[in-house]
Design a protein around this motif. Structure first.
Motif, PDB file in Angstrom:
ATOM      1  N   GLY A   1      -6.840   8.015   4.041  1.00  0.00           N
ATOM      2  CA  GLY A   1      -6.030   6.856   4.388  1.00  0.00           C
ATOM      3  C   GLY A   1      -6.851   5.657   4.805  1.00  0.00           C
ATOM      4  O   GLY A   1      -6.528   4.523   4.460  1.00  0.00           O
ATOM      5  N   TYR A   2      -7.936   5.906   5.551  1.00  0.00           N
ATOM      6  CA  TYR A   2      -8.809   4.803   5.955  1.00  0.00           C
ATOM      7  C   TYR A   2      -9.379   4.102   4.725  1.00  0.00           C
ATOM      8  O   TYR A   2      -9.323   2.881   4.609  1.00  0.00           O
ATOM      9  CB  TYR A   2      -9.948   5.325   6.844  1.00  0.00           C
ATOM     10  N   GLU A   3      -9.934   4.887   3.813  1.00  0.00           N
ATOM     11  CA  GLU A   3     -10.543   4.308   2.616  1.00  0.00           C
ATOM     12  C   GLU A   3      -9.503   3.622   1.738  1.00  0.00           C
ATOM     13  O   GLU A   3      -9.777   2.563   1.164  1.00  0.00           O
ATOM     14  CB  GLU A   3     -11.282   5.396   1.830  1.00  0.00           C
ATOM     15  N   ASN A   4      -8.305   4.192   1.626  1.00  0.00           N
ATOM     16  CA  ASN A   4      -7.248   3.577   0.829  1.00  0.00           C
ATOM     17  C   ASN A   4      -6.846   2.219   1.405  1.00  0.00           C
ATOM     18  O   ASN A   4      -6.755   1.227   0.677  1.00  0.00           O
ATOM     19  CB  ASN A   4      -6.023   4.493   0.759  1.00  0.00           C
TER      20      ASN A   4
ATOM     21  N   LEU B   1      -7.036  13.847  12.308  1.00  0.00           N
ATOM     22  CA  LEU B   1      -6.943  12.998  11.133  1.00  0.00           C
ATOM     23  C   LEU B   1      -8.296  12.436  10.704  1.00  0.00           C
ATOM     24  O   LEU B   1      -8.395  11.732   9.724  1.00  0.00           O
ATOM     25  CB  LEU B   1      -5.950  11.860  11.369  1.00  0.00           C
ATOM     26  N   GLY B   2      -9.327  12.707  11.472  1.00  0.00           N
ATOM     27  CA  GLY B   2     -10.648  12.259  11.085  1.00  0.00           C
ATOM     28  C   GLY B   2     -10.890  10.775  11.354  1.00  0.00           C
ATOM     29  O   GLY B   2     -11.714  10.149  10.712  1.00  0.00           O
ATOM     30  N   PHE B   3     -10.164  10.214  12.311  1.00  0.00           N
ATOM     31  CA  PHE B   3     -10.388   8.817  12.655  1.00  0.00           C
ATOM     32  C   PHE B   3     -11.779   8.665  13.255  1.00  0.00           C
ATOM     33  O   PHE B   3     -12.282   9.561  13.901  1.00  0.00           O
ATOM     34  CB  PHE B   3      -9.375   8.356  13.714  1.00  0.00           C
ATOM     35  N   CYS B   4     -12.356   7.499  13.069  1.00  0.00           N
ATOM     36  CA  CYS B   4     -13.684   7.281  13.661  1.00  0.00           C
ATOM     37  C   CYS B   4     -13.552   6.927  15.121  1.00  0.00           C
ATOM     38  O   CYS B   4     -12.517   6.645  15.610  1.00  0.00           O
ATOM     39  CB  CYS B   4     -14.435   6.193  12.921  1.00  0.00           C
TER      40      CYS B   4
ATOM     41  N   GLY C   1      -5.397   5.839   8.274  1.00  0.00           N
ATOM     42  CA  GLY C   1      -6.555   5.788   9.156  1.00  0.00           C
ATOM     43  C   GLY C   1      -7.446   7.005   9.078  1.00  0.00           C
ATOM     44  O   GLY C   1      -8.562   6.992   9.565  1.00  0.00           O
ATOM     45  N   GLY C   2      -6.985   8.059   8.459  1.00  0.00           N
ATOM     46  CA  GLY C   2      -7.755   9.297   8.435  1.00  0.00           C
ATOM     47  C   GLY C   2      -8.835   9.295   7.374  1.00  0.00           C
ATOM     48  O   GLY C   2      -8.823   8.517   6.423  1.00  0.00           O
ATOM     49  N   ASN C   3      -9.792  10.156   7.577  1.00  0.00           N
ATOM     50  CA  ASN C   3     -10.890  10.343   6.640  1.00  0.00           C
ATOM     51  C   ASN C   3     -11.401  11.764   6.835  1.00  0.00           C
ATOM     52  O   ASN C   3     -12.352  11.993   7.575  1.00  0.00           O
ATOM     53  CB  ASN C   3     -11.988   9.313   6.901  1.00  0.00           C
ATOM     54  N   VAL C   4     -10.731  12.712   6.161  1.00  0.00           N
ATOM     55  CA  VAL C   4     -11.047  14.113   6.431  1.00  0.00           C
ATOM     56  C   VAL C   4     -10.745  14.969   5.195  1.00  0.00           C
ATOM     57  O   VAL C   4      -9.861  14.661   4.417  1.00  0.00           O
ATOM     58  CB  VAL C   4     -10.227  14.609   7.665  1.00  0.00           C
ATOM     59  N   THR C   5     -11.536  16.017   5.022  1.00  0.00           N
ATOM     60  CA  THR C   5     -11.246  17.028   4.006  1.00  0.00           C
ATOM     61  C   THR C   5     -10.772  18.267   4.750  1.00  0.00           C
ATOM     62  O   THR C   5     -11.458  18.774   5.645  1.00  0.00           O
ATOM     63  CB  THR C   5     -12.493  17.348   3.158  1.00  0.00           C
TER      64      THR C   5
ATOM     65  N   VAL D   1       0.855  -1.181   0.000  1.00  0.00           N
ATOM     66  CA  VAL D   1       0.000   0.000   0.000  1.00  0.00           C
ATOM     67  C   VAL D   1       0.890   1.229   0.000  1.00  0.00           C
ATOM     68  O   VAL D   1       1.636   1.462   0.946  1.00  0.00           O
ATOM     69  CB  VAL D   1      -0.931   0.018   1.229  1.00  0.00           C
ATOM     70  N   LEU D   2       0.804   2.009  -1.069  1.00  0.00           N
ATOM     71  CA  LEU D   2       1.646   3.198  -1.174  1.00  0.00           C
ATOM     72  C   LEU D   2       1.154   4.301  -0.240  1.00  0.00           C
ATOM     73  O   LEU D   2      -0.026   4.421   0.044  1.00  0.00           O
ATOM     74  CB  LEU D   2       1.668   3.698  -2.615  1.00  0.00           C
ATOM     75  N   TYR D   3       2.081   5.126   0.172  1.00  0.00           N
ATOM     76  CA  TYR D   3       1.805   6.217   1.085  1.00  0.00           C
ATOM     77  C   TYR D   3       2.347   7.463   0.404  1.00  0.00           C
ATOM     78  O   TYR D   3       3.332   7.362  -0.335  1.00  0.00           O
ATOM     79  CB  TYR D   3       2.539   5.933   2.407  1.00  0.00           C
ATOM     80  N   CYS D   4       1.779   8.588   0.453  1.00  0.00           N
ATOM     81  CA  CYS D   4       1.331   9.170   1.673  1.00  0.00           C
ATOM     82  C   CYS D   4       0.277  10.237   1.365  1.00  0.00           C
ATOM     83  O   CYS D   4       0.488  11.058   0.498  1.00  0.00           O
ATOM     84  CB  CYS D   4       2.501   9.785   2.396  1.00  0.00           C
ATOM     85  N   ASP D   5      -0.801  10.152   2.078  1.00  0.00           N
ATOM     86  CA  ASP D   5      -1.726  11.276   2.038  1.00  0.00           C
ATOM     87  C   ASP D   5      -1.686  12.000   3.380  1.00  0.00           C
ATOM     88  O   ASP D   5      -2.425  12.932   3.609  1.00  0.00           O
ATOM     89  CB  ASP D   5      -3.147  10.830   1.680  1.00  0.00           C
ATOM     90  N   GLY D   6      -0.825  11.529   4.257  1.00  0.00           N
ATOM     91  CA  GLY D   6      -0.617  12.199   5.533  1.00  0.00           C
ATOM     92  C   GLY D   6      -1.531  11.741   6.646  1.00  0.00           C
ATOM     93  O   GLY D   6      -1.477  12.276   7.737  1.00  0.00           O
ATOM     94  N   SER D   7      -2.370  10.735   6.412  1.00  0.00           N
ATOM     95  CA  SER D   7      -3.317  10.338   7.462  1.00  0.00           C
ATOM     96  C   SER D   7      -3.036   8.956   8.035  1.00  0.00           C
ATOM     97  O   SER D   7      -3.916   8.337   8.617  1.00  0.00           O
ATOM     98  CB  SER D   7      -4.751  10.390   6.927  1.00  0.00           C
TER      99      SER D   7
END
Length: 120
Positions: free
Chosen positions: A38-41, A117-120, A19-23, A10-16
């Motif tokens: 990151g969560y969805e990825n 990071l928008g974690f649940c 686990g994150g899910n945020v705009t 799994v390539l990185y990085c969106d910075g989350s």
């Protein structure tokens, strides 16, 4: 030595940290809102792996060995998703290798990090 292995990288990085899910309120250079998914990825990769194991003959069931690993920020992702993967993928032997980062936070920092990071 990995000829008979299936590797999902799994390539990185969106910075989350997977686990994150945020705009974000800020925008990228083109003016688009910055989305960290990151969560969805990570979830989409795991769903693909689960589907491969469910497909007849694509992946062994149980797997002879399962390794969930990551380094640096990927180490946090490995720690976040390891339990899910270990419980969902039948395996004979398994290891979790979070290299270069331990997900240990001071009590005052964890909630802020997770919220940011928008974690649940």
């Amino acid at each position: 030595p990995f000829r008979a292995y299936t590797i999902a990288h799994v390539l990185y990085c969106d910075g989350s940290v997977f686990g994150g899910n945020v705009t974000r309120q800020y925008r990228d250079p083109s003016g688009s809102p910055v989305r960290q998914a990151g969560y969805e990825n990570a979830r989409s990769v795991l769903d693909w792996v689960y589907g491969q194991q469910a497909a007849a003959g694509t992946l062994a069931s149980p797997l002879a060995s399962l390794v969930v690993s990551g380094c640096s920020a990927g180490s946090i992702g490995a720690q976040i998703w390891a339990d899910h993967a270990l419980n969902r993928l039948p395996h004979v032997a398994a290891a979790v290798v979070p290299d270069s980062y331990a997900g240990v936070f001071p009590s005052s920092g964890e909630g802020t990090l997770i919220a940011e990071l928008g974690f649940c």
